[in-house]
Write an enzyme that holds these catalytic residues in place. Structure first.
Site, PDB file in Angstrom:
ATOM      1  N   TYR A 127      34.911   3.910 -23.136  1.00 46.23           N
ATOM      2  CA  TYR A 127      34.742   2.756 -22.103  1.00 46.23           C
ATOM      3  C   TYR A 127      35.582   1.667 -22.567  1.00 46.23           C
ATOM      4  CZ  TYR A 127      30.757   6.069 -21.605  1.00 46.23           C
ATOM      5  OH  TYR A 127      29.949   7.133 -21.525  1.00 46.23           O
ATOM      6  N   ASP A 159      21.406  17.031 -15.992  1.00 45.40           N
ATOM      7  CA  ASP A 159      21.943  15.806 -16.364  1.00 45.40           C
ATOM      8  C   ASP A 159      23.512  16.042 -16.528  1.00 45.40           C
ATOM      9  OD1 ASP A 159      22.486  13.405 -17.248  1.00 45.40           O
ATOM     10  OD2 ASP A 159      21.411  13.423 -19.007  1.00 45.40           O
ATOM     11  N   HIS A 217      15.688  12.792 -20.844  1.00 42.42           N
ATOM     12  CA  HIS A 217      15.671  12.451 -22.512  1.00 42.42           C
ATOM     13  C   HIS A 217      14.356  13.320 -22.836  1.00 42.42           C
ATOM     14  CE1 HIS A 217      18.385   8.773 -21.451  1.00 42.42           C
ATOM     15  NE2 HIS A 217      18.909   9.972 -21.490  1.00 42.42           N
ATOM     16  N   HIS A 261      27.760   5.535 -27.498  1.00 42.06           N
ATOM     17  CA  HIS A 261      26.363   6.210 -27.423  1.00 42.06           C
ATOM     18  C   HIS A 261      26.623   7.443 -28.267  1.00 42.06           C
ATOM     19  CE1 HIS A 261      27.998   8.589 -24.161  1.00 42.06           C
ATOM     20  NE2 HIS A 261      28.365   7.581 -23.708  1.00 42.06           N
ATOM     21  N   HIS A 292      21.565  14.692 -26.212  1.00 44.99           N
ATOM     22  CA  HIS A 292      20.000  14.448 -26.146  1.00 44.99           C
ATOM     23  C   HIS A 292      19.259  15.678 -25.684  1.00 44.99           C
ATOM     24  CE1 HIS A 292      20.009  13.689 -21.904  1.00 44.99           C
ATOM     25  NE2 HIS A 292      20.905  12.933 -22.183  1.00 44.99           N
ATOM     26  N   HIS A 310      24.754   2.591 -17.831  1.00 47.19           N
ATOM     27  CA  HIS A 310      23.743   2.800 -17.132  1.00 47.19           C
ATOM     28  C   HIS A 310      23.915   2.070 -15.604  1.00 47.19           C
ATOM     29  CE1 HIS A 310      21.151   4.824 -20.354  1.00 47.19           C
ATOM     30  NE2 HIS A 310      22.204   5.591 -20.018  1.00 47.19           N
ATOM     31  N   GLU A 370      27.851  14.849 -24.091  1.00 43.21           N
ATOM     32  CA  GLU A 370      28.595  13.744 -23.181  1.00 43.21           C
ATOM     33  C   GLU A 370      29.081  12.862 -23.719  1.00 43.21           C
ATOM     34  OE1 GLU A 370      25.271  11.138 -21.697  1.00 43.21           O
ATOM     35  OE2 GLU A 370      23.805  12.677 -22.496  1.00 43.21           O
ATOM     36  N   ASP A 383      27.269  10.078 -12.829  1.00 44.32           N
ATOM     37  CA  ASP A 383      26.379  10.697 -13.681  1.00 44.32           C
ATOM     38  C   ASP A 383      25.069  10.824 -12.731  1.00 44.32           C
ATOM     39  OD1 ASP A 383      24.417  11.154 -15.595  1.00 44.32           O
ATOM     40  OD2 ASP A 383      24.805   9.696 -16.972  1.00 44.32           O
ATOM     41  N   ARG A 406      33.110   9.311 -18.800  1.00 44.55           N
ATOM     42  CA  ARG A 406      31.908  10.349 -19.405  1.00 44.55           C
ATOM     43  C   ARG A 406      32.148  11.682 -18.889  1.00 44.55           C
ATOM     44  NH1 ARG A 406      28.275   7.143 -19.476  1.00 44.55           N
ATOM     45  NH2 ARG A 406      26.845   7.657 -17.727  1.00 44.55           N
ATOM     46  N   ASP A 425       0.641  -1.222   0.040  1.00 44.30           N
ATOM     47  CA  ASP A 425      -0.191  -0.017  -0.079  1.00 44.30           C
ATOM     48  C   ASP A 425       0.972   1.437  -0.099  1.00 44.30           C
ATOM     49  OD1 ASP A 425       1.089  -0.332   2.375  1.00 44.30           O
ATOM     50  OD2 ASP A 425      -0.835   0.192   3.563  1.00 44.30           O
ATOM     51  N   GLU A 480      29.796  15.133 -18.946  1.00 45.52           N
ATOM     52  CA  GLU A 480      28.525  15.583 -19.498  1.00 45.52           C
ATOM     53  C   GLU A 480      28.321  16.792 -18.902  1.00 45.52           C
ATOM     54  OE1 GLU A 480      25.290  13.069 -18.452  1.00 45.52           O
ATOM     55  OE2 GLU A 480      23.955  13.790 -20.011  1.00 45.52           O
TER      56      GLU A 480
HETATM   57  N1  GLY Z   1      21.748   9.792 -17.421  1.00 45.30           N
HETATM   58  C1  GLY Z   1      21.484   9.488 -18.679  1.00 45.30           C
HETATM   59  C2  GLY Z   1      22.123  10.168 -19.948  1.00 45.30           C
HETATM   60  O1  GLY Z   1      23.074  10.813 -19.631  1.00 45.30           O
HETATM   61  O2  GLY Z   1      21.585  10.209 -20.821  1.00 45.30           O
HETATM   62 MN    MN Z   2      23.562  11.662 -17.835  1.00 40.04          MN
HETATM   63 MN    MN Z   3      22.616  12.497 -20.702  1.00 38.13          MN
END
Ligand code: GLY
Ligand code: MN
Ligand code: MN
Length: 439
Positions: free
Chosen positions: A385, A268, A358, A347, A351, A240, A381, A257, A403, A36, A405
């Site tokens: 890797y 982000d 996103h 990647h 975005h 992720h 970003e 991140d 990374r 609940d 970003e």
């Molecule tokens: N934190 C997810 C991305 O960087 O897109």
């Molecule tokens: Mn990110």
């Molecule tokens: Mn991002």
């Protein structure tokens, strides 16, 4: 955010929906976490963008030229007992007085009232497929109206995607939205700085996460914008990674991140740094490639350039860098053409960013990449890797996952980096960590 701004957005949408149309936008359902207990409620972004109304169980209906009122909000009625248990509700009066609805009805009466609003409207604007329960109710109401055709009533027969219109609006951030996003990014940046300052070998990844969350909440951002990614060593190569339960070891890198959510606007931000405060020569070599790629990509964010230009700038620097350090072997131009960087950088560079991490908004117009325009906000970003699973990768590069970003606003003459407060050059990172008594 100013009440007038929400009214302006509804007016713009109303003009697009126009005479003979009707737009319907429910907020998100409440979701059960276990038994609940519910997850903290988060409104639907499109609904909130148009109303600023924070409560669950609410539906916005825009009915241009309706004599009794064009902007209709269905919401919960006031209820003294429920409010004692669960908190205050704005009620129907609050919906009109505080949120600018022309007319408000109890959400419990929606089955009786909404079909009447749909009658004899030709076009309906609604986002199908987001909330299936609501989709089915809508289909039911439409069938109900169709069954009355002999009484001279007709149901809308043209369906339009409401998301298409709202998302186009959301892509261009207003002055007020930019202020909130700037603050959201500042909160995230301050959290990253603090995390960097406490980082040392022997801590667990979740202790870094705790520092970020503590810092976000202290600054008024009650939730992160997405689950924090805190990956040390091999975990830095998992894009992720969110388990965040490993020990941080001397000599390893840490990839963090983490973004804040402030008034439903996301930041982000990613930073990568050595657990012990000092880059090894290998870590530094790879870090400098990603950083140069990020600077080149950020420089490409400006009106006149397309959304794909930062990515192209980034992969060029990354490819050259991988050739320079000997990870890729051959001529960099050939390597770039063949996308030889992809096993190491899998990647894209950007975005859209806004209420959703996103965020909404098309990336292409027709077949062409979208051009940057003032008010758009994008992440930049790039990453590398270097997992031991990569074939032929020399051992000295293993487990270097990086990374970097930032959140970047397109301005009239270029860009503004909203998250500039988080240290990111090798010198700034090492100094920040050293000053905190580390390394
Ligand atoms: N934190 C997810 C991305 O960087 O897109
Ligand atoms: Mn990110
Ligand atoms: Mn991002």
């Amino acid at each position: 955010m100013d009440k007038k701004e929400f009214a302006r957005r509804r007016k713009r949408l109303m003009d697009m929906v126009n005479h003979g149309g009707i737009a319907i936008q429910p907020t998100a359902p409440e979701r059960i976490r276990n038994r609940d207990i519910y997850y903290p409620f988060r409104p639907d972004s499109d609904f909130f963008y148009l109303t600023g109304f924070p409560e669950p169980e609410a539906v916005l209906v825009l009915v241009p030229d309706r004599p009794q009122g064009e902007c209709v909000l269905f919401c919960r009625e006031k209820n003294a007992e429920a409010e004692t248990w669960h908190g205050t509700r704005h009620g129907l009066e609050g919906a009109c007085e505080l949120y600018g609805a022309d007319d408000a009805f109890p959400i419990s009466d929606m089955d009786d009232i909404l079909p009447g609003l749909l009658e004899n409207r030709g076009r309906i604007y609604y986002t199908m497929g987001r909330y299936q329960d609501f989709d089915q109710r809508l289909v039911g109401w439409l069938n109900q109206i169709s069954n009355k055709s002999r009484a001279g009533v007709h149901a809308p027969d043209q369906f339009n995607s409401l998301a298409h219109y709202v998302h186009e609006m959301r892509l261009y951030k207003s002055r007020e939205e930019i202020k909130t996003m700037r603050r959201s990014a500042q909160i995230a940046s301050a959290g990253h700085r603090r995390a960097m300052q406490i980082c040392q070998p022997g801590l667990y990844e979740y202790q870094i996460e705790a520092e970020l969350l503590h810092s976000f909440v202290q600054q008024g951002a009650r939730s992160p914008a997405y689950p924090c990614i805190v990956g040390g060593g091999a975990n830095s190569c998992i894009l992720h990674y969110t388990e965040n339960n490993d020990l941080l070891r001397d000599g390893d890198l840490l990839l963090v991140d983490a973004g804040a959510e402030l008034e439903n606007y996301a930041s982000d931000v990613s930073r990568t740094y050595p657990v012990n405060g000092r880059f090894t020569p290998e870590q530094r070599a790879i870090y400098e490639i990603v950083l140069e790629a990020q600077f080149a990509a950020i420089a490409a964010v400006r009106p006149g350039n397309s959304w794909n230009d930062p990515h192209e700038a980034a992969v060029e620097v990354i490819t050259k860098g991988l050739v320079d350090v000997g990870i890729l072997k051959g001529r960099w131009r050939t390597m770039l053409r063949d996308e030889a960087y992809r096993p190491y950088y899998m990647h894209r560079t950007s975005h859209w960013l806004g209420m959703d991490v996103h965020d909404v908004g098309e990336y292409k117009v027709g077949d062409e990449w979208r051009m940057f325009e003032p008010g758009m906000v994008t992440t930049v970003e790039p990453g590398l890797y270097l997992s031991p699973a990569l074939k032929g990768l020399a051992k000295r590069w293993w487990n270097i996952g990086i990374r970097i970003e930032d959140d970047v606003l397109v301005t009239a003459d270029g860009h503004e980096v909203l998250s500039a407060g988080a240290p990111k050059t090798v010198e700034d990172i090492e100094m920040t960590m050293r000053q905190a008594g580390r390394a």
